[in-house]
Scaffold this motif. Structure first.
Motif, PDB file in Angstrom:
ATOM      1  N   ILE A 269       0.840  -1.210   0.000  1.00 47.52           N
ATOM      2  CA  ILE A 269       0.000   0.000   0.000  1.00 47.52           C
ATOM      3  C   ILE A 269       0.869   1.252   0.000  1.00 47.52           C
ATOM      4  N   GLU A 270       1.865   1.272   0.876  1.00 46.34           N
ATOM      5  CA  GLU A 270       2.757   2.432   0.943  1.00 46.34           C
ATOM      6  C   GLU A 270       3.501   2.613  -0.379  1.00 46.34           C
ATOM      7  N   ASN A 271       3.950   1.517  -0.963  1.00 47.00           N
ATOM      8  CA  ASN A 271       4.682   1.568  -2.231  1.00 47.00           C
ATOM      9  C   ASN A 271       3.801   2.122  -3.346  1.00 47.00           C
ATOM     10  N   PHE A 272       2.542   1.666  -3.396  1.00 51.27           N
ATOM     11  CA  PHE A 272       1.610   2.156  -4.412  1.00 51.27           C
ATOM     12  C   PHE A 272       1.383   3.654  -4.251  1.00 51.27           C
ATOM     13  N   ILE A 273       1.167   4.099  -3.023  1.00 50.88           N
ATOM     14  CA  ILE A 273       0.927   5.529  -2.771  1.00 50.88           C
ATOM     15  C   ILE A 273       2.119   6.359  -3.234  1.00 50.88           C
ATOM     16  N   GLN A 274       3.330   5.895  -2.927  1.00 53.08           N
ATOM     17  CA  GLN A 274       4.528   6.620  -3.353  1.00 53.08           C
ATOM     18  C   GLN A 274       4.594   6.731  -4.874  1.00 53.08           C
ATOM     19  N   LYS A 275       4.344   5.626  -5.555  1.00 51.54           N
ATOM     20  CA  LYS A 275       4.416   5.627  -7.016  1.00 51.54           C
ATOM     21  C   LYS A 275       3.298   6.478  -7.616  1.00 51.54           C
ATOM     22  N   GLU A 293       2.553  12.451   3.239  1.00 54.84           N
ATOM     23  CA  GLU A 293       1.432  12.927   4.054  1.00 54.84           C
ATOM     24  C   GLU A 293       0.241  11.977   3.953  1.00 54.84           C
ATOM     25  N   CYS A 294       0.003  11.488   2.728  1.00 56.59           N
ATOM     26  CA  CYS A 294      -1.110  10.562   2.519  1.00 56.59           C
ATOM     27  C   CYS A 294      -0.897   9.272   3.306  1.00 56.59           C
ATOM     28  N   TRP A 295       0.313   8.721   3.229  1.00 59.65           N
ATOM     29  CA  TRP A 295       0.598   7.467   3.935  1.00 59.65           C
ATOM     30  C   TRP A 295       0.531   7.660   5.452  1.00 59.65           C
ATOM     31  N   LYS A 296       1.062   8.767   5.927  1.00 59.42           N
ATOM     32  CA  LYS A 296       1.038   9.024   7.367  1.00 59.42           C
ATOM     33  C   LYS A 296      -0.394   9.096   7.882  1.00 59.42           C
ATOM     34  N   LYS A 297      -1.245   9.768   7.131  1.00 55.40           N
ATOM     35  CA  LYS A 297      -2.651   9.894   7.538  1.00 55.40           C
ATOM     36  C   LYS A 297      -3.352   8.544   7.473  1.00 55.40           C
ATOM     37  N   LEU A 298      -3.150   7.825   6.379  1.00 53.66           N
ATOM     38  CA  LEU A 298      -3.850   6.556   6.189  1.00 53.66           C
ATOM     39  C   LEU A 298      -3.403   5.511   7.202  1.00 53.66           C
ATOM     40  N   SER A 299      -2.127   5.546   7.592  1.00 55.60           N
ATOM     41  CA  SER A 299      -1.591   4.539   8.506  1.00 55.60           C
ATOM     42  C   SER A 299      -1.742   4.914   9.977  1.00 55.60           C
ATOM     43  N   SER A 300      -2.391   6.042  10.264  1.00 56.72           N
ATOM     44  CA  SER A 300      -2.600   6.447  11.651  1.00 56.72           C
ATOM     45  C   SER A 300      -3.630   5.531  12.311  1.00 56.72           C
ATOM     46  N   ALA A 305      -9.838   1.359   9.912  1.00 49.99           N
ATOM     47  CA  ALA A 305     -10.906   0.819   9.068  1.00 49.99           C
ATOM     48  C   ALA A 305     -10.733   1.256   7.615  1.00 49.99           C
ATOM     49  N   THR A 306     -10.315   2.507   7.401  1.00 48.87           N
ATOM     50  CA  THR A 306     -10.100   2.981   6.034  1.00 48.87           C
ATOM     51  C   THR A 306      -8.912   2.275   5.398  1.00 48.87           C
ATOM     52  N   MET A 307      -7.881   2.004   6.188  1.00 51.92           N
ATOM     53  CA  MET A 307      -6.726   1.261   5.690  1.00 51.92           C
ATOM     54  C   MET A 307      -7.143  -0.092   5.127  1.00 51.92           C
ATOM     55  N   GLU A 308      -8.174  -0.667   5.713  1.00 46.49           N
ATOM     56  CA  GLU A 308      -8.668  -1.963   5.248  1.00 46.49           C
ATOM     57  C   GLU A 308      -9.115  -1.892   3.785  1.00 46.49           C
ATOM     58  N   LEU A 309      -9.739  -0.782   3.393  1.00 47.53           N
ATOM     59  CA  LEU A 309     -10.156  -0.625   2.002  1.00 47.53           C
ATOM     60  C   LEU A 309      -8.961  -0.617   1.065  1.00 47.53           C
ATOM     61  N   ALA A 310      -7.838  -0.089   1.554  1.00 48.41           N
ATOM     62  CA  ALA A 310      -6.651   0.058   0.712  1.00 48.41           C
ATOM     63  C   ALA A 310      -6.034  -1.275   0.326  1.00 48.41           C
ATOM     64  N   GLN A 311      -6.508  -2.370   0.890  1.00 42.37           N
ATOM     65  CA  GLN A 311      -5.992  -3.687   0.517  1.00 42.37           C
ATOM     66  C   GLN A 311      -6.389  -4.064  -0.905  1.00 42.37           C
ATOM     67  N   THR A 317      -6.837   3.075  -5.217  1.00 40.23           N
ATOM     68  CA  THR A 317      -6.834   4.139  -6.226  1.00 40.23           C
ATOM     69  C   THR A 317      -7.861   5.214  -5.874  1.00 40.23           C
ATOM     70  N   LEU A 318      -9.041   4.790  -5.428  1.00 41.76           N
ATOM     71  CA  LEU A 318     -10.070   5.745  -5.003  1.00 41.76           C
ATOM     72  C   LEU A 318      -9.561   6.603  -3.851  1.00 41.76           C
ATOM     73  N   LEU A 319      -8.901   5.988  -2.867  1.00 41.64           N
ATOM     74  CA  LEU A 319      -8.377   6.737  -1.721  1.00 41.64           C
ATOM     75  C   LEU A 319      -7.328   7.756  -2.172  1.00 41.64           C
ATOM     76  N   CYS A 320      -6.477   7.369  -3.119  1.00 38.53           N
ATOM     77  CA  CYS A 320      -5.473   8.311  -3.628  1.00 38.53           C
ATOM     78  C   CYS A 320      -6.141   9.483  -4.343  1.00 38.53           C
ATOM     79  N   LEU A 321      -7.173   9.199  -5.110  1.00 39.19           N
ATOM     80  CA  LEU A 321      -7.894  10.267  -5.806  1.00 39.19           C
ATOM     81  C   LEU A 321      -8.544  11.221  -4.818  1.00 39.19           C
ATOM     82  N   VAL A 322      -9.149  10.667  -3.767  1.00 43.09           N
ATOM     83  CA  VAL A 322      -9.792  11.503  -2.748  1.00 43.09           C
ATOM     84  C   VAL A 322      -8.754  12.368  -2.040  1.00 43.09           C
TER      85      VAL A 322
END
Length: 670
Positions: A269-275, A293-300, A305-311, A317-322
């Protein structure tokens, strides 16, 4: 043009030429004639095929993305789960037994296996591979990646094959498999495509990628399956990879190895966000890469529960767009989950064009959402997250029979099958065992059910202190259009219960509360006292309180968080230097803050000073040595206040009068 094309043209041209050298007769004469006329003949074929493959399959553009992104730039190496059949059934049974115990540390409803295999290595190893996965799980992207690995010419196994990708949704009465393959070769001006294909297949030089077995038009399904089966058997020397939604696969292909695409783990997940954000930043030179910033927020912790969607690749992709659009995730996460569910129920399936099941002519989206909310709530209140097929089919049938306006001819088992195949909200984890694709989705539908049927008071009375209901109450806050005052007041009362019998701690809070500072600064004073004057662990025990300050005042909390080194290996002098700098920057007017700063500066010049004793005496505090049970209750108190702030921030409506009253009484025990 992507660099992959330029790097691969020569290698791919050599592959085509090597295949052609074994030809004889008229086709050989034709090839020699073309080479004599154009010495770059094979170079031209290679260039055209690569360019065509890249233009069609080399980009990702989903969910309304304004611009496509290069597949090779954002692709994350995926892993495969190998458990199938009886082994998978046994694994799910064990997971059902252990899930309730590991709820807070593992929210994934997919089997977690120690032995997962690398996706590309699996494609190298297997000559017949059936790739199964949930909707939006990355199946199509994986097949495209295999094709590019062939074309790049760097993979020692895959570079020996000519990749041909067929999207099976394009099968119709005029285009069977063989015809579609010929068209792929004809587009690139291969010499006499039928003969070239036949020779290549006989020599085992083709890698056929059949994408979307579940997307074959219904009237072509049996015919196409037979054709694939016969094709693979006739040309057995070649490689074959087929993708299919896991719920739609019924077997029938000979000697295929079945694997399932694994959920993304945290590292992926972190790798995808970076790319993703790195590529996004290239669209505009002034655009800032906000992946960290995105990874720090998502991994807090608050975003578990939101991190679960990122699996899921689609949901990630939706989370990155948001996040890209808002530079943050919405505090009202129910809106985010509603958008994710809409993607699953409507947009994704519309874009994939697979609504070929007549059952959907009579199942409207509101009806389906209502059904899902009934399923979610009925099983959740029984503490059940996995459902047996017979049970849930009967539940659906009963739901329909009790609904006057529901289509009566629909069968519960047929509806379950259609939902699991087409929508992916419910998934078959093993034979005859189902669950929601994400626990988050079940929780959302539970919250929706409670709001629809006015069950808030009942939920509060029975489940407010239950950690498994925490996410549901946060979602409820963002759903209830009548406002969240009742829920917020209940949470506030609950927080006081944890420290009702903690006399020393309550006395300390009253001391802190005896000034006119805003609440976040009072809590900062409390944090400093617990750090320097108590036996509460300064690295772990104060973390929840720091999160509370952060939730109340992002700037203040970030300043404290970035200055406080949570590392026991750092020497105390360095700690003190950082903390003095922090206190200077805070510029708080409270006597507590000033006193602690003075003592730290004295210690810095005189190491014989006992910091704790000096501060306690200066502030005239009572001893703050808490029993472990008291520390646990204090931590629960802060967690509940964090929960209160989260619900308040997620709410659609909170009255000013009610929240002002809560703030006034937050540190009061009269």
């Amino acid at each position: 043009m992507d660099e992959i094309i330029q790097e691969s043209i020569t290698q791919f041209g050599n592959l085509i030429y090597d295949i052609s050298k074994s030809f004889g007769g008229e086709i050989r004469d034709l090839i020699n004639k073309k080479i004599k006329t154009n010495k770059n003949y094979f170079h031209g074929i290679s260039n055209k095929y690569l360019t065509n493959f890249y233009n069609r399959y080399g980009h990702i553009q989903v969910l309304g993305m304004s611009k496509p992104m290069h597949l090779n730039k954002v692709f994350i190496d995926i892993e495969m789960l190998d458990s199938t059949g009886n082994n998978r059934h046994e694994s799910v049974i064990k997971m059902m037994e252990s899930f309730k115990e590991s709820y807070e540390t593992n929210r994934s409803l997919q089997i977690i296996e120690d032995s997962k295999s690398d996706g590309i290595k699996t494609a190298e190893r297997e000559n017949r591979l059936m790739v199964l996965g949930a909707p939006g799980g990355g199946k199509s992207t994986y097949l495209k990646k295999i094709g590019f690995e062939c074309l790049k010419g760097k993979n020692e196994v895959l570079k020996k094959y000519l990749p041909i990708l067929l999207e099976l949704k394009n099968i119709d009465h005029e285009n069977d498999i063989y015809t579609l393959i010929i068209k792929e070769l004809d587009i690139a001006n291969f010499p006499t495509p039928p003969e070239y294909l036949e020779k290549s297949l006989n020599d085992g030089k083709i890698l056929l990628l059949f994408d979307g077995l579940d997307e074959i038009p219904q009237d072509q399904e049996n015919k196409t399956l037979n054709e694939i089966r016969n094709f693979c058997d006739k040309y057995a020397k070649n490689k074959y990879v087929v993708s299919c939604r896991i719920a739609a696969y019924r077997g029938g292909l000979n000697n295929f190895t079945n694997v399932e695409i694994a959920n993304f783990d945290r590292k992926q997940i972190e790798n995808f966000i970076q790319k993703w954000f790195k590529e996004k930043s290239k669209e505009n030179r002034d655009y800032k890469d906000i992946s960290k910033e995105c990874w720090k927020k998502l991994s807090s912790p608050d975003m578990t529960a939101t991190m679960e969607l990122a699996q899921s690749p689609l949901m990630l992709t939706l989370l990155c767009l948001v996040y890209n659009y808002q530079q943050d995730f919405p505090s009202n996460r129910s809106l985010l989950y509603k958008e994710a569910i809409d993607v699953q129920l409507k947009e994704w399936n519309a874009s994939k064009r697979i609504h070929n099941n007549p059952i959907y002519k009579d199942m409207t989206l509101p009806f389906e959402e209502l059904l899902l909310s009934h399923i979610a709530y009925t099983y959740f209140i029984k503490d059940e997250y996995f459902f047996y097929k017979n049970d849930i089919s009967k539940f659906i049938s009963d739901f329909i029979s009790n609904n006057l306006n529901a289509p009566k001819f629909l069968d519960g088992a047929d509806i379950l099958k259609a939902i699991s195949i087409q929508q992916g909200i419910l998934l078959e984890r093993a034979k005859n065992i189902y669950s929601f694709s994400h626990l988050t989705f079940q929780e959302y539908f539970v919250a929706k059910y409670i709001d629809d049927y006015g069950l808030l008071d009942d939920a509060i009375n029975k489940n407010l202190g239950n950690p498994k209901w925490r996410e549901i109450f946060i979602l409820l806050s963002g759903i209830m259009r009548r406002g969240s005052d009742t829920l917020l007041n209940a949470i506030f009362r609950k927080s006081k219960e944890y420290i009702q019998d903690q006399t020393s701690f309550r006395r300390l809070i009253l001391t802190i509360n005896n000034n006119n500072q805003p609440i976040q600064y009072k809590l900062t004073d409390l944090l400093l006292i617990l750090i320097f004057c108590s036996n509460v662990d300064k690295y772990k025990g104060t973390k929840t309180l720091l999160n509370l300050i952060l939730n109340l005042d992002k700037n203040l909390g970030s300043l404290i968080d970035s200055s406080w080194i949570i590392d026991k290996k750092v020497d105390i002098d360095h700690h003190i230097t950082i903390q003095i700098k922090l206190l200077n920057n805070l510029e708080l007017e409270s006597s507590i803050c000033k006193t602690i700063n003075i003592v730290l500066k004295k210690y810095y010049n005189n190491k014989s000073i006992n910091i704790k004793k000096e501060i306690v005496e200066s502030l005239n505090l009572s001893p703050l040595e808490f029993e472990q049970t008291s520390i646990n209750k204090i931590d629960e108190y802060f967690k509940t206040l964090n929960f209160l702030i989260q619900c308040k921030d997620a709410s659609i409506l909170v009255t000013k009068e009610n929240w002002s009253k809560i703030e006034d009484e937050l540190l009061s025990f009269e």
